[in-house]
Motif scaffolding. Structure first.
Motif, PDB file in Angstrom:
ATOM      1  N   UNK A 204      47.200  40.617  32.809  1.00 48.58           N
ATOM      2  CA  UNK A 204      45.865  40.456  32.982  1.00 48.58           C
ATOM      3  C   UNK A 204      45.235  40.506  31.671  1.00 48.58           C
ATOM      4  N   UNK A 205      45.837  40.741  30.601  1.00 46.58           N
ATOM      5  CA  UNK A 205      45.223  40.854  29.407  1.00 46.58           C
ATOM      6  C   UNK A 205      44.447  39.762  28.806  1.00 46.58           C
ATOM      7  N   UNK A 206      44.614  38.840  29.335  1.00 49.25           N
ATOM      8  CA  UNK A 206      43.527  37.681  29.037  1.00 49.25           C
ATOM      9  C   UNK A 206      41.875  37.854  29.333  1.00 49.25           C
ATOM     10  N   UNK A 207      41.862  38.710  30.168  1.00 53.91           N
ATOM     11  CA  UNK A 207      40.458  39.132  30.411  1.00 53.91           C
ATOM     12  C   UNK A 207      39.816  40.158  29.420  1.00 53.91           C
ATOM     13  N   UNK A 208      38.585  39.886  29.551  1.00 54.23           N
ATOM     14  CA  UNK A 208      37.747  41.161  28.715  1.00 54.23           C
ATOM     15  C   UNK A 208      37.974  42.377  28.841  1.00 54.23           C
ATOM     16  N   UNK A 209      38.274  43.152  27.863  1.00 52.24           N
ATOM     17  CA  UNK A 209      38.677  44.370  27.931  1.00 52.24           C
ATOM     18  C   UNK A 209      37.646  45.430  28.187  1.00 52.24           C
ATOM     19  N   UNK A 210      37.496  46.282  29.191  1.00 48.92           N
ATOM     20  CA  UNK A 210      36.432  47.161  29.535  1.00 48.92           C
ATOM     21  C   UNK A 210      36.534  48.329  28.372  1.00 48.92           C
ATOM     22  N   UNK A 214      30.631  50.179  26.069  1.00 46.92           N
ATOM     23  CA  UNK A 214      30.072  51.290  26.077  1.00 46.92           C
ATOM     24  C   UNK A 214      29.790  51.983  27.537  1.00 46.92           C
ATOM     25  N   UNK A 215      30.343  53.089  27.705  1.00 44.99           N
ATOM     26  CA  UNK A 215      29.931  53.499  29.184  1.00 44.99           C
ATOM     27  C   UNK A 215      31.078  53.064  30.310  1.00 44.99           C
ATOM     28  N   UNK A 216      32.038  52.206  29.858  1.00 46.08           N
ATOM     29  CA  UNK A 216      33.222  51.596  30.755  1.00 46.08           C
ATOM     30  C   UNK A 216      34.499  52.528  30.391  1.00 46.08           C
ATOM     31  N   UNK A 217      34.829  53.054  29.159  1.00 50.87           N
ATOM     32  CA  UNK A 217      35.886  53.507  28.600  1.00 50.87           C
ATOM     33  C   UNK A 217      36.449  54.435  29.377  1.00 50.87           C
ATOM     34  N   UNK A 224      32.895  50.853  40.321  1.00 50.64           N
ATOM     35  CA  UNK A 224      32.414  49.615  40.496  1.00 50.64           C
ATOM     36  C   UNK A 224      32.026  49.034  39.195  1.00 50.64           C
ATOM     37  N   UNK A 225      31.368  49.784  38.237  1.00 53.16           N
ATOM     38  CA  UNK A 225      30.933  49.084  36.900  1.00 53.16           C
ATOM     39  C   UNK A 225      32.181  48.355  36.377  1.00 53.16           C
ATOM     40  N   UNK A 226      33.314  48.900  36.301  1.00 51.73           N
ATOM     41  CA  UNK A 226      34.352  48.260  35.562  1.00 51.73           C
ATOM     42  C   UNK A 226      34.711  46.981  36.515  1.00 51.73           C
ATOM     43  N   UNK A 227      34.592  46.951  37.784  1.00 52.60           N
ATOM     44  CA  UNK A 227      35.010  45.820  38.621  1.00 52.60           C
ATOM     45  C   UNK A 227      33.896  44.809  38.484  1.00 52.60           C
ATOM     46  N   UNK A 272      44.449  50.996  33.165  1.00 51.13           N
ATOM     47  CA  UNK A 272      43.532  51.922  33.647  1.00 51.13           C
ATOM     48  C   UNK A 272      42.317  50.810  34.172  1.00 51.13           C
ATOM     49  N   UNK A 273      41.992  49.683  33.521  1.00 52.71           N
ATOM     50  CA  UNK A 273      40.770  48.957  33.994  1.00 52.71           C
ATOM     51  C   UNK A 273      41.299  47.793  34.790  1.00 52.71           C
ATOM     52  N   UNK A 274      41.457  46.638  33.864  1.00 53.98           N
ATOM     53  CA  UNK A 274      41.729  45.229  34.489  1.00 53.98           C
ATOM     54  C   UNK A 274      42.719  45.155  35.712  1.00 53.98           C
ATOM     55  N   UNK A 275      44.074  45.813  35.204  1.00 59.31           N
ATOM     56  CA  UNK A 275      45.106  45.640  36.122  1.00 59.31           C
ATOM     57  C   UNK A 275      44.887  46.568  37.483  1.00 59.31           C
TER      58      UNK A 275
END
Length: 316
Positions: A204-210, A214-217, A224-227, A272-275
């Protein structure tokens, strides 16, 4: 090993006693394997004198009407009477009996990883005898090679953690009375290694990385904000739908072929995020389609490290 999850029976309908013999290289994971089997209800014996193997298995004429439970017997190069040719001859005799279902499992591991494990634990390898560790490992590998060739189940633990090995043994031997396929959907971080036991892996690394927002790391794919951020990527919806459709095509066919366990893994850089978000969303989609997946997040507890993400922005 698909047959390990089925019930074996004789032609007269009587259930066969399951015998699993477990050996392998010292330090590869035999004890861990036997521990999991014991948790699954097997009676286990380690370092059993192989010459007594036939005496251990009850003669069919001496059986009661009670069905005996499965028995796992561990042995290795330290076991008294360890002669591979003699062991194979005994196992052939047991395999020919009509009251037993006999399997043989070999736990393997790469030399370099075994060397690392022994150096880390400071244990003495049983075949060093004053020589370098790698020489002892090589001597044991040569001794055990006939058994490895004869085994019907070979598990290589070179890239498996203890937890990975435990899960794999459960996948092989955990009995499911309903005959349903066990489905696992997981997330992981490529920066921390590929999942060695996954059947299907989606990157899933083709998706924009959260991570770079700022605020998502410090959040994860369960927030929910990451989703919301991941779903806003123009590529997400089409890719997700295509993967979902592919799984709905493949999973019934895997089950029809007798595959008892399927592991579908989604990866991103740190895990931790996209996957995590994609795995959670896909698991729900599969539940809606009638499946019952278990969700695992391998690296969710790992803090996102700038050194992992730094330099990976392009193409991620």
């Amino acid at each position: 090993m698909e047959s390990s999850n089925s019930t074996d029976s004789r032609s007269d309908g009587a259930e066969l006693q399951r015998i699993l013999l477990v050996t392998g290289l010292s330090g590869a994971g035999k004890s861990t394997t036997l521990g999991v089997l014991e948790d699954l209800g097997w009676e286990t014996i380690d370092n059993f004198p192989v010459r007594l193997l036939e005496r251990l298995v009850t003669n069919p004429d001496q059986q009661s009407d009670t069905v005996r439970g499965p028995l796992a017997i561990g042995f290795d190069s330290r076991t008294r009477g360890f002669v591979p040719a003699d062991i194979i001859a005994q196992l052939k005799d047991l395999t020919g009996r009509d009251d037993l279902s006999v399997s043989f499992m070999f736990i393997d591991c790469a030399d370099a990883e075994l060397e690392r494990r022994y150096n880390e634990t400071r244990r003495r390898h049983p075949m060093t005898q004053g020589r370098p560790l790698l020489d002892g490992i090589g001597a044991e590998r040569e001794l055990l090679e006939p058994l490895r060739r004869w085994a019907d189940i070979v598990v290589d633990t070179s890239n498996l953690s203890a937890n990975d090995l435990q899960n794999h043994v459960r996948d092989l031997f955990e009995k499911r009375d309903d005959g349903a396929m066990t489905l696992t959907v997981s997330s992981f971080g490529f920066a921390r290694g590929m999942p060695p036991l996954a059947d299907l892996v989606f990157d899933m690394r083709f998706l924009d990385n959260p991570h770079w927002v700022e605020g998502l790391r410090e959040l994860t794919g369960q927030d929910a904000p990451v989703g919301e951020h991941v779903q806003k990527d123009p590529a997400f919806a089409a890719a997700f739908d295509q993967i979902h459709d592919l799984l709905l095509t493949l999973l019934p066919r895997y089950q029809a072929q007798g595959k008892s366990y399927v592991h579908v893994a989604f990866g991103c850089t740190g895990g931790r995020h996209r996957s995590v978000f994609t795995a959670e969303r896909m698991a729900q989609g599969l539940r809606d389609a009638g499946f019952s997946p278990t969700v695992r997040h391998r690296n969710l507890g790992s803090r996102a490290a700038d050194e992992i993400e730094r330099g990976k922005r392009q193409g991620n």
